[in-house]
Motif scaffolding. Structure first.
Motif, short mmCIF file in Angstrom:
data_model
loop_
_atom_site.label_atom_id
_atom_site.label_comp_id
_atom_site.label_asym_id
_atom_site.label_seq_id
_atom_site.Cartn_x
_atom_site.Cartn_y
_atom_site.Cartn_z
N SER A 1 12.77 -31.12 21.98
CA SER A 1 11.98 -30.50 22.66
C SER A 1 10.95 -29.92 21.96
O SER A 1 9.94 -29.82 22.47
CB SER A 1 12.71 -29.21 23.56
N GLY A 2 10.83 -29.88 20.47
CA GLY A 2 9.93 -29.43 19.77
C GLY A 2 10.26 -28.12 18.89
O GLY A 2 9.41 -27.35 18.51
N LYS A 3 11.58 -27.68 19.18
CA LYS A 3 12.04 -26.45 18.66
C LYS A 3 11.80 -26.31 17.15
O LYS A 3 10.86 -25.33 16.68
CB LYS A 3 13.48 -26.30 18.75
N GLY A 4 12.13 -27.28 16.28
CA GLY A 4 12.04 -27.09 14.89
C GLY A 4 10.15 -27.34 14.67
O GLY A 4 9.64 -26.53 13.87
N THR A 5 9.74 -28.06 15.39
CA THR A 5 8.12 -28.11 14.97
C THR A 5 7.47 -26.63 15.41
O THR A 5 6.57 -26.15 14.58
CB THR A 5 7.40 -29.17 16.13
N GLN A 6 7.97 -26.02 16.29
CA GLN A 6 7.39 -24.72 16.96
C GLN A 6 7.68 -23.87 16.06
O GLN A 6 7.05 -22.78 15.54
CB GLN A 6 7.44 -24.49 18.28
N ALA A 7 9.05 -23.71 15.60
CA ALA A 7 9.75 -22.65 14.74
C ALA A 7 9.19 -22.74 13.45
O ALA A 7 8.73 -21.59 12.85
CB ALA A 7 11.01 -22.93 14.78
N VAL B 1 14.22 -14.49 23.29
CA VAL B 1 14.63 -15.91 23.07
C VAL B 1 13.61 -16.73 24.02
O VAL B 1 13.35 -16.60 25.06
CB VAL B 1 15.85 -16.14 23.85
N LEU B 2 12.93 -17.71 23.18
CA LEU B 2 12.13 -18.56 23.84
C LEU B 2 12.67 -19.97 24.09
O LEU B 2 13.19 -20.61 23.16
CB LEU B 2 11.04 -18.94 22.67
N LEU B 3 12.59 -20.31 25.34
CA LEU B 3 13.12 -21.45 25.76
C LEU B 3 12.25 -22.65 25.97
O LEU B 3 11.37 -22.53 26.84
CB LEU B 3 14.09 -21.34 26.96
N ILE B 4 12.07 -23.65 25.36
CA ILE B 4 11.29 -24.68 25.31
C ILE B 4 11.62 -25.70 26.43
O ILE B 4 12.67 -26.52 26.10
CB ILE B 4 10.81 -25.70 23.94
N ASP B 5 11.12 -25.85 27.69
CA ASP B 5 11.41 -26.78 28.42
C ASP B 5 10.96 -28.01 28.70
O ASP B 5 9.54 -28.07 28.54
CB ASP B 5 11.02 -25.99 29.83
N VAL B 6 11.59 -28.88 28.41
CA VAL B 6 11.08 -30.21 28.36
C VAL B 6 12.12 -31.27 29.13
O VAL B 6 13.20 -31.12 28.94
CB VAL B 6 10.96 -30.68 26.89
N TYR C 1 12.27 -16.13 27.70
CA TYR C 1 11.24 -16.54 27.98
C TYR C 1 10.89 -18.11 28.19
O TYR C 1 11.34 -18.57 27.14
CB TYR C 1 10.15 -15.91 27.28
N ARG C 2 10.51 -18.48 29.15
CA ARG C 2 10.46 -19.84 29.29
C ARG C 2 9.07 -20.43 28.99
O ARG C 2 8.07 -19.88 29.54
CB ARG C 2 10.78 -20.40 30.69
N VAL D 1 1.11 -30.29 20.50
CA VAL D 1 1.83 -29.44 19.68
C VAL D 1 1.05 -28.02 19.69
O VAL D 1 1.62 -26.95 19.91
CB VAL D 1 1.99 -29.89 18.19
N GLU D 2 -0.26 -28.14 19.49
CA GLU D 2 -1.06 -27.00 19.38
C GLU D 2 -1.00 -26.22 20.76
O GLU D 2 -1.10 -24.75 20.59
CB GLU D 2 -2.57 -27.32 19.11
N GLU D 3 -1.23 -27.11 21.83
CA GLU D 3 -1.02 -26.34 23.06
C GLU D 3 0.07 -25.56 23.48
O GLU D 3 0.21 -24.35 23.85
CB GLU D 3 -1.16 -27.48 24.08
N VAL D 4 1.25 -26.23 22.99
CA VAL D 4 2.55 -25.47 23.06
C VAL D 4 2.62 -24.30 22.18
O VAL D 4 3.10 -22.96 22.70
CB VAL D 4 3.81 -26.33 22.92
N HIS D 5 2.02 -24.23 21.21
CA HIS D 5 2.11 -23.13 20.34
C HIS D 5 1.11 -22.16 20.84
O HIS D 5 1.42 -20.76 20.80
CB HIS D 5 1.36 -23.55 18.94
N ARG D 6 0.09 -22.50 21.41
CA ARG D 6 -0.63 -21.33 22.07
C ARG D 6 0.15 -20.67 23.34
O ARG D 6 -0.32 -19.29 23.37
CB ARG D 6 -2.12 -21.86 22.60
N LYS D 7 0.61 -21.49 24.12
CA LYS D 7 1.68 -20.85 25.05
C LYS D 7 2.51 -19.76 24.59
O LYS D 7 2.70 -18.82 24.93
CB LYS D 7 2.29 -21.81 25.82
N ILE D 8 2.99 -20.23 23.33
CA ILE D 8 4.02 -19.33 22.76
C ILE D 8 3.14 -18.07 22.40
O ILE D 8 3.99 -16.87 22.59
CB ILE D 8 5.00 -19.96 21.56
N GLU D 9 2.29 -18.08 21.64
CA GLU D 9 1.51 -16.95 21.35
C GLU D 9 1.22 -16.05 22.27
O GLU D 9 1.32 -14.75 21.93
CB GLU D 9 0.34 -17.50 20.40
#
Ligand code: AP5
Length: 225
Positions: free
Chosen positions: A16-22, A117-122, A200-201, A208-216
């Motif tokens: 889902s991109g956990k490693g990439t975002q973490a 706890v951040l849940l990356i939904d994919v 938090y979902r 990748v950048e877009e998902v990062h912005r959502k997390i931020e």
């Protein structure tokens, strides 16, 4: 936002991109980054006792027994470079309800509280696409995707020049099993953190950048609370 205050778990299906975002968050906020999958792969590479114990489970896409996982996490969180002084991000852990309960106990013992706890939904179809194209640098562990995040030179790591390889458990039949195991054993972890209002979902689709912005954006809300 101060990294020292962030104590995060990143949850989500395989690929889902956990490693990439973490990794982005850990670099940006100076967080201690603990990825149980990476820790186990390193032990296998070094042919340690622990590596020998976990190898067969990982190759089949099954979970490593809770006792072995907890031993590793306990040592890391209690050790010198521990999360009590700096923030941390846990990737790929906890993965069963029992691991989540044990983590709660451990954090209580060392007087720490989780921030979120951040849940990356994919969806599952996207997971299969992402994992079939994933390549890893065998030297430094950097993660690429042949289509979504290709290296500058095919098969070569941009960072260290190492060779890019496919992970053993990214073969299609193992990916299917990993997804099944995720839904059976890790879905209950989602409910566990939902009940404690820490979940938090994050929509994991998009670049990748877009998902990062959502997390931020989420972290800003969490930290302002
Ligand atoms: P682990 O290493 O944790 O694997 P996983 O959870 O299956 O997750 P992955 O590393 O496969 O994916 P990811 O979500 O980090 O995605 P990534 O960022 O790489 O665990 C492996 C095994 O170890 C388990 O099966 C188990 O046996 C054992 N284990 C580990 N922890 C355990 C525990 N706590 N308990 C028991 N057993 C445990 O991204 C994937 C690909 O997609 C990459 O190519 C990337 O470039 C690409 N990508 C990322 N983001 C995007 C995006 N937004 N758009 C397009 N492509 C993207």
């Amino acid at each position: 936002m101060k990294g020292a205050k962030l104590r995060l778990i990143i949850l989500g299906p395989p690929g889902s991109g956990k490693g990439t975002q973490a990794s982005i968050l850990a670099r940006k906020y100076g967080l201690l980054y603990l990825a149980t999958g990476d820790i186990f792969r390193e032990e296998i590479k070094r042919k340690t006792d622990l590596g020998k114990q976990v190898e067969a489970y990982m190759a089949r896409g099954e979970l490593v027994p809770d006792e072995l996982v907890m031993e590793v996490i306990r040592k890391k969180l209690e050790s010198g470079s521990d999360g009590s002084k700096i923030g941390f991000i846990l990737d790929g852990f906890p993965r069963t309800e029992r691991q989540a309960e044990e983590l709660d106990k451990l954090l209580n013992e060392i007087n720490l509280k989780l921030s979120a706890v951040l849940l990356i939904d994919v969806p599952d179809e996207e997971v299969v696409k992402r994992l079939s194209g994933r390549r890893i640098c065998e030297k430094c562990g950097a993660v690429y995707h042949v289509e979504y995040n290709p290296p500058k030179i095919e098969g070569i790591c941009d960072i260290c020049g190492g060779k890019l390889v496919q992970r053993e458990d990214d073969k299609p039949e193992v990916v299917r099993r990993r997804l099944q195991v995720y839904h059976e054993q890790t879905d209950p972890v989602i409910s566990f953190y939902e009940k404690s209002n820490l979940l938090y979902r994050v929509d994991g689709l998009g670049e990748v950048e877009e998902v990062h912005r959502k997390i931020e954006a989420l972290l800003k809300i969490i930290c302002d609370d």
